[in-house]
Design an enzyme around this catalytic site. Structure first.
Site, PDB file in Angstrom:
ATOM      1  N   LYS A 191      -4.443  -1.822  14.128  1.00 55.64           N
ATOM      2  CA  LYS A 191      -3.651  -0.720  14.680  1.00 55.64           C
ATOM      3  C   LYS A 191      -3.935  -0.560  16.177  1.00 55.64           C
ATOM      4  O   LYS A 191      -5.033  -0.823  16.660  1.00 55.64           O
ATOM      5  CB  LYS A 191      -3.955   0.573  13.932  1.00 55.64           C
ATOM      6  CG  LYS A 191      -3.449   0.556  12.497  1.00 55.64           C
ATOM      7  CD  LYS A 191      -3.637   1.898  11.827  1.00 55.64           C
ATOM      8  CE  LYS A 191      -2.951   1.944  10.468  1.00 55.64           C
ATOM      9  NZ  LYS A 191      -3.596   1.071   9.481  1.00 55.64           N
ATOM     10  N   GLU A 195       0.842  -1.208   0.000  1.00 59.15           N
ATOM     11  CA  GLU A 195       0.000   0.000   0.000  1.00 59.15           C
ATOM     12  C   GLU A 195       0.871   1.250   0.000  1.00 59.15           C
ATOM     13  O   GLU A 195       2.016   1.221   0.424  1.00 59.15           O
ATOM     14  CB  GLU A 195      -0.957  -0.011   1.199  1.00 59.15           C
ATOM     15  CG  GLU A 195      -0.278  -0.257   2.525  1.00 59.15           C
ATOM     16  CD  GLU A 195      -0.304   0.936   3.437  1.00 59.15           C
ATOM     17  OE1 GLU A 195      -0.358   2.069   2.922  1.00 59.15           O
ATOM     18  OE2 GLU A 195      -0.247   0.719   4.650  1.00 59.15           O
TER      19      GLU A 195
END
Length: 281
Positions: free
Chosen positions: A139, A9
């Site tokens: 995360k 990404e």
């Protein structure tokens, strides 16, 4: 044998790190994939076109700033307007699959935030895209328990890579068990093969960082950063970058060092899985 391709990404290049560290990290990720014998394909939007593999000049331009961030909800509009953008996990997974790439490496996935109704598009994208994503769990600023529950509800195969606990990004372990464990890249590739045969969605290969921070220590820092954000009235899209910056300050830069480490480790594991996948094909 087919090419062993690994999608990467580009949001880390456009929004994740400051220049020139962002460029250095993006180039290091590509080199880590090549060192394992696979082929990196960093995905981004460049002047209104999808790029699956970037030139050094394109990476430099994106790293210097001014690019947007592309998720699924604005992807078509950004392309229609001829803009450049870094791709999030959701957008990268979608575009990688459309271009025949089965394995994708990132740092951590998005998930369920503590704030009501704030849930990442990554979860739905993983549920409907038959791709294997190597990440060090969700995360650290997320509600891990709720994120794991949503992954279950959406039918995403969560598989620990040599661990029976969900990694928590900066932390190699958490209190939450994963439903399945694999020990080798070939075993991981076989999970994706079976998922595709069954018409299922994506596989999250949860790879714990080799050297991270204790889960309880990160949880305390996230709580403190959240209190500071509330006092300063930070919310919405500004909240995540604010929290990550505060975690860096509270840890004296250690979260940044762990972040770089896990990104590289995930790229290497993804390359190994991509080679195994190419062998299966």
């Amino acid at each position: 044998m087919p090419e062993a391709l690994v999608a990467l990404e580009s949001a880390v290049l456009t929004h994740g790190l400051p220049y020139p560290l962002n460029l250095k990290t993006a180039l290091a990720l590509e080199e880590a994939v090549r060192a394992e014998g696979a082929i990196p394909r960093t995905i981004a939007l460049v002047r209104g076109e999808v790029r699956v593999g970037l030139t050094p000049e394109e990476m430099e331009a994106l790293a210097r700033g001014g690019a947007d961030k592309a998720s699924l909800w604005n992807l078509a509009a950004l392309l229609a307007r001829g803009l450049s953008a870094g791709t999030t996990v959701a957008a990268t997974a979608h575009l990688a699959h459309r271009h025949g790439i089965a394995v994708f490496a990132t740092g951590g996935i998005g998930g369920v935030h503590p704030e009501p109704y704030d849930e990442s598009a990554d979860l739905v994208a993983l549920s409907r895209t038959p791709i294997l994503v190597v990440a060090s769990g969700p995360k650290a600023i997320l509600d891990l328990e709720a994120t794991l529950e949503r992954l279950e509800t959406l039918g995403v195969a969560v598989v620990g890579y040599r661990t029976d606990r969900l990694p928590a990004f900066f932390s190699p372990s958490s209190p939450y068990p994963v439903p399945a464990v694999v020990e080798t890249p070939l075993e991981a590739a076989l999970v994706l093969k079976r998922a595709r045969e069954l018409g299922l969605g994506g596989v999250l290969l949860a790879n714990p960082v080799s050297r991270g921070l204790p889960y309880e220590e990160v949880a305390r820092m996230v709580e403190e950063a959240g209190r500071q954000a509330a006092r300063e009235g930070v919310h919405g899209k500004a909240l995540t970058p604010y929290l990550l910056r505060k975690l860096s300050e509270l840890s004296q830069g250690e979260t940044d060092r762990v972040n770089e480490r896990l990104l590289l480790e995930n790229a290497r594991v993804a390359a190994q899985v991509a080679l195994a996948w190419a062998g299966l094909e």
